[in-house]
Structure formats: C-alpha cells, structure tokens
Motif scaffolding. Structure first.
Motif, PDB file in Angstrom:
ATOM      1  N   GLU A  93      -5.194   4.962  -2.108  1.00  0.00           N
ATOM      2  CA  GLU A  93      -5.596   4.107  -0.980  1.00  0.00           C
ATOM      3  C   GLU A  93      -6.474   4.835   0.029  1.00  0.00           C
ATOM      4  N   ILE A  94      -6.166   6.102   0.283  1.00  0.00           N
ATOM      5  CA  ILE A  94      -6.934   6.852   1.289  1.00  0.00           C
ATOM      6  C   ILE A  94      -7.172   8.266   0.770  1.00  0.00           C
ATOM      7  N   THR A  95      -8.142   8.931   1.362  1.00  0.00           N
ATOM      8  CA  THR A  95      -8.343  10.334   1.077  1.00  0.00           C
ATOM      9  C   THR A  95      -7.464  11.124   2.039  1.00  0.00           C
ATOM     10  N   GLU A 148      -9.923   8.739  -2.523  1.00  0.00           N
ATOM     11  CA  GLU A 148      -9.719   7.290  -2.559  1.00  0.00           C
ATOM     12  C   GLU A 148     -10.637   6.590  -3.544  1.00  0.00           C
ATOM     13  N   THR A 149     -11.577   7.301  -4.138  1.00  0.00           N
ATOM     14  CA  THR A 149     -12.452   6.677  -5.127  1.00  0.00           C
ATOM     15  C   THR A 149     -11.725   6.466  -6.450  1.00  0.00           C
ATOM     16  N   ARG A 187       0.835  -1.211   0.000  1.00  0.00           N
ATOM     17  CA  ARG A 187       0.000   0.000   0.000  1.00  0.00           C
ATOM     18  C   ARG A 187       0.861   1.249   0.000  1.00  0.00           C
TER      19      ARG A 187
END
Lengths: 331, 283
Positions: free
Chosen positions: B122-124, B116-117, B73
């Motif tokens: 992986e994350i906002t 993250e969309t 990740r």
C-alpha cells in the motif's frame, strides 16, 4: 535596533501583508478559491497544522466543516495524513508555513507525496520576506528544497489573481504540488480577464528588447514597477513571470533570452537553488550567451522588522531591480 | 478493460488453519532468504504468525484486484519486513509464488525494502515513522466516503522512537478512528541493539493507552491469543486499536533465534539446509 539608529518601522503582526502601492487587493484569495473548487468537486478536502486562520483555509473549514481536518501542531502528521487521504481518492489541500512544511516534514513530502505520487497539494504560507518575523518564520530556501524533489510541482504565485487561478488549476492537476501562499489582504496586479495561469507555463507580461526581467512570486509586481521606471529612460524591459518553478518552462525562458540577452532574475528566495539557478542551468544547457544579474535574498538568514525595511535591507525593491538592469546595460 | 475477479480472499478463524498458513509463510521466507544468502530473515520469521492472522483471519481483500477501493488496507511501515509481506502476498495469491525467487534481485518488484509499486504493497515504508501518519489519513478518508474498510499498520518497537508515530497516535485518538489498528511488533531488536539500550520505550503499551488507544499486549506467536486480540479490536468501538505483539526474531529456526545479533542475517550456503530442517522440526 542598534542604539542611535533611526526608527524606520516596526515588525508588524504576523498576519500583516505588504500591500503598499497596491492599486487593488483581495481578501483571502486562496480560501475563497478553494471553496469554489470544493463546491464543484466533492473530492477536495482540507487540512492544517494549527494555522487555519493564518493560511486562509479557515474560509474552507467554515463552509465545509466535515471535509476539514485540524491536525494540530504536527507537520509530519499533516503531510502523512494528506498522503493517506489522497490514497483513498480524495484531493487534500494541506496548509502550514513554508518553513514548517519544508524544514519539519521534508521526508514526508519526499517519500509520502513525491515518491508515492500522492495527489497532495501542500500550501505554504509566509514565503521569503512576506513576514517580518525573522529566520524562524521566513521561508527563504524552500524553493531550492522543493525543486530538488523528483516529481514535485512547485508554484510561486505573484498576486491574488494568480493565487485563485492556481488553486483551481492544481486541484485539476494529478500529482503532488507545493505552492507558496500569499494570504490575508493580497495585492491584485494581474487582470483575471486577460491572465490565465497554467501549471508549467511562464507568462510574458510585458515585452521589451533591451533587458529581460525573469521573475517569480511577489517579485513580479516589483519587476513590472522597475520596467515602468526604466521606460522613462527609454530602456525597454520585458517581464517574464515564471509562476511555476517546476516543471520549468524552458522554452518560454530560452526564447526570450535568445532575443534579450541582458537578464535580471528576481525571486523572494535565496539566490541559490531557486529561479536564478534554474535560469542559469537552462542557459548553460542551451549555450545561451547571456549576462545575468540575480536579485534575491543573499546567503544569510534575515532580520526581523517591517516589510519595507527588509525589502530595502536585502535589496528586493523595484529600485534594486532597475539598478541591476542599468548596471547590466552599462557594462 | 478486463473485469477483475471480485472474489474475496477466504478468511478463517480456526487456529489450526492459521498455524498452517504461518508455517507456509516461514517456508516462503526461508526460500527467499536462501536465494539471496542474507537479509531480514529474522524479521520475516518473527512476524509470520501475526501476518498469518492479519491476512487469513482479518483482511478483506480481492487477490485478483488488489486496488479494490473497499479493501481493507495493510500498511507496512517497516519496509525491511518486506520479506515477510511478500510471503503473505504470495500465500494469498496477490503475487505469484514463483516470483518469490526474485526477492532482492536487480530489476525485481520484490525489493528488499517493500515499494508501493508492487501489487498489494500500500505504501513505501522504510523511512521509519511514515506508516501510521498515512494510515490516519486513509482512515479519515475512508470514513468520510462512507466506506467501512479497515486500516492496519504494522510498525516496530524501534518506530516508537520516531516523533511522527506519536503525532499520528494523537490524531487517531482525537478523531476516534476505530477502523484503524496499529500492530506494534516488539522483537526487542533494532539496528544498534535492543531498544532498552538504544532508547527505552517501555512501558510501551501504557504509552499507547495513555494516548487514548484501546490497547492489548499479547504473545505474537500465540495464535489463539492473536485471534482474540484482533476480534476485540474489530468489535470495540470509538477508539483506535493498538495490539502490541511480543515476538522472537527468527522464530521457528533455532539457529536464528539464538543469534545475538539478528537484525540482518548472513548465512553460509551450507547452513540453509539446517535452517529448513529446524523449521520443519519446530512445526
């Protein structure tokens, strides 16, 4: 205590629960329910921020030490790590107090858990006046904060039965949840044989045509008490328990209020932004012609003191609920 | 359900090949920024060498299956570096190269602060100080499940002012998360100026070391040094790894390097050709 005031009680240990008048109690219903859930589902893990014993998750930690993560006194790290755990496919239950989860880690709940749709369960102790420790420890505005976060499910259980059932239900529910916690020795009011908690559903615990109590959390047993008091006066009171504040069960509330327009809301929370607001919003949307009295904590931080003293001081006893109903019916 | 390709992104530790990837990333960054006319182009150019090493020398991913559960990740804490991340994702084949032309446009997946969309994100990030908290949770979760995937978090010098960064630094060290690497980008520029004036963080490597991290500090444009630092992180057990990288905002385009204020750059339409020329001349 001002000089010359009568001594009515003292602030209890922070772990003291108010079980006065409870016919039955259960010990650590959340912790034991979480163990049962975790025995059946290996994805369930637990975390806390130095409040293991104080949030009953120590029961889980003792049973599953390898699945429990102590994060220390660090609530942003607690919620952030829970979100990270969820993103690897686990189902984290993260515990702290309402005040610390919401006031210290709000951004992490809003962005990491809710915007990120992480499957995180935030379990928050000491809601409202379930502690006598004053403004630093009483979570009086958490429901307003959590209700306003898009995509977050918000639950305020009323007794040990519902705490246990809701713990299992939110583990099955896919999505972020904020649940208020009743911990320690918890009154058991609802019969698990007949009550069944469902995320997003209100439950009519008692029907009546004259006045409707719409209540949540620990105010529901008090609403049931108030309804019994009124029964002696031939006033028939309904009690609708709204265990899930969000999503709000509009249908159940609207159906009852269309039939019983004299309404008393009761919540262990400031009267702004919580249950009363949800009911009022819904009534406006549905153009319901209701008379609404709101029982809850007024717009102030509360004193410290014994729990019965505080319930009396801020108007949260069954007598206050019954009086509010009487006043509604009188005018 | 269609079967996603299990093919891994090929990795190389050849400095010449990595340098070529870095140049490609910088070209992608300029292409995105020119269409918008402005943006975090300084950050995108400045972090290109580091991202080239992470994506093409270290990260185990399947470009056709960005949600593969055993993937390494990469968490971008600093959401506004999205322009740099999109360049890497396109270069790696995780998003289409042509999509870079939509950067910052209404309705695009390539928002200015990476959400993250978007596949591969992986994350906002963007609300600063979040990335490392989630990276710790991911590393704990992966270890509990017996997966040997690694977790990288890119954070900035300014983010070392967020308390949550140090809450997580404690936790990673406490749990001995040796599959976790924090890359701390010191470009000496935050929104209100250089950290030394805004809120001093130095000696920042000493701070990570004091928190129990295996800490290295390298020139973020020295590809062999970066490769060596990541190799050391990969092979040193027992502790989480901090790689502090000193980078130059706008690296590769002299006109951007020399700007005094380059946190958010606006460029006149005529000057983009000059920027492209300077980049090609620097390579």
């Amino acid at each position: 205590m001002k000089t010359g005031m009568p001594r009515t009680g003292v602030t209890g240990n922070i772990l003291t629960s108010d079980t006065s008048g409870a016919a039955a109690t259960e010990s650590a219903p959340f912790g034991h329910a979480l163990v049962r859930v975790a025995e059946a589902d290996a994805r369930v893990v637990g975390l806390t921020a130095d409040l293991g014993k104080y949030t009953d998750i120590h029961v889980f930690a003792e049973r599953f030490p390898e699945r429990f993560f102590q994060m220390g006194m660090a609530e942003q790290s607690l919620i952030g790590a829970a979100c990270g755990l969820a993103r690897t496919g686990l189902i984290p239950f993260a515990t702290t107090y309402c005040v610390f989860a919401t006031r210290r880690a709000y951004d992490f709940i809003a962005i990491g858990a809710a915007l990120g749709r992480a499957n995180v369960k935030i379990i928050a102790g000491l809601p409202g006046l379930t502690t006598g420790y004053g403004g630093t420890h009483q979570g009086i505005e958490d429901l307003a904060l959590m209700r306003s976060v898009p995509g977050l499910t918000v639950i305020d259980p009323c007794d040990a039965t519902e705490v246990a059932q809701a713990t299992a239900a939110i583990a099955r529910h896919d999505g972020p949840v904020y649940m208020r916690l009743l911990r320690g020795i918890v009154p058991k009011v609802l019969d698990p044989a007949t009550f069944s908690f469902e995320v997003g559903r209100a439950r009519l615990l008692r029907d009546g045509a004259d006045v409707a109590f719409v209540s949540t959390g620990i105010m529901t047993p008090r609403a049931l008490d108030a309804a019994r008091q009124l029964e002696a006066e031939n006033v028939r009171a309904a009690v609708l328990h709204v265990g899930t504040l969000k999503p709000f069960d509009r249908d159940a509330v609207a159906t009852l209020l269309a039939r019983v327009p004299h309404v008393v809301t009761a919540e262990n929370h400031v009267v702004t932004g919580g249950l009363a607001s949800a009911v009022a919003d819904m009534a406006v949307d549905e153009r319901l012609d209701i008379r609404l009295a709101r029982i809850g904590i007024p717009d102030c931080f509360c004193d410290s003191g014994s729990l019965p003293h505080l319930a009396e001081r801020y108007g949260l006893t069954p007598r206050h609920l019954a009086d509010a109903a009487r006043n509604l019916l009188r005018t | 359900m269609s079967q996603l390709s299990a093919e891994l992104l090929p990795l190389t530790r050849d400095p010449v090949a990595i340098r070529g990837r870095a140049l490609s990333l910088r070209r992608h960054v300029l292409r995105m920024a020119e269409i918008v006319g402005q943006g975090y182009v300084g950050q995108g150019l400045g972090i290109a060498d580091v991202l080239a090493v992470v994506y093409f020398a270290e990260l185990r991913t399947r470009p056709a299956d960005p949600g593969w559960s055993d993937r390494d990740r990469f968490l971008l804490s600093i959401g506004h570096y999205g322009i740099g991340l999109y360049a890497a994702l396109a270069e790696a084949g995780i998003i289409p190269l042509a999509e870079l032309d939509t950067y910052g446009a209404d309705g695009s997946r390539l928002e200015m602060s990476a959400p993250e969309t978007t596949p591969g994100v992986e994350i906002t990030g963007g609300s600063l100080g979040h990335g490392l908290t989630q990276a710790v949770g991911m590393a704990l979760g992966l270890r509990l499940q017996g997966r040997d995937a690694r977790v990288f978090n890119l954070l900035s010098d300014g983010e070392c002012q967020e308390g949550s960064t140090w809450e997580s630094a404690l936790a990673a060290s406490h749990y001995g998360l040796d599959r976790l690497t924090a890359i701390v980008d010191c470009n000496n520029q935050q929104a209100d100026g250089p950290p030394a004036r805004v809120m001093g963080i130095e000696p920042v490597a000493d701070k990570w070391a004091a928190f129990g991290w295996h800490t290295q500090r390298v020139d973020g444009h020295d590809i062999p040094a970066l490769l060596a630092a990541f190799a050391a992180a990969r092979t040193t057990p027992g502790r989480p790894h901090a790689i502090v990288v000193d980078t130059l905002m706008g690296r590769g385009v002299r006109a951007f390097e020399e700007r005094e204020k380059n946190h958010f750059i606006r460029v006149d339409a005529d000057d983009w050709a000059l920027a492209r020329d300077q980049l090609e001349a620097s390579s």
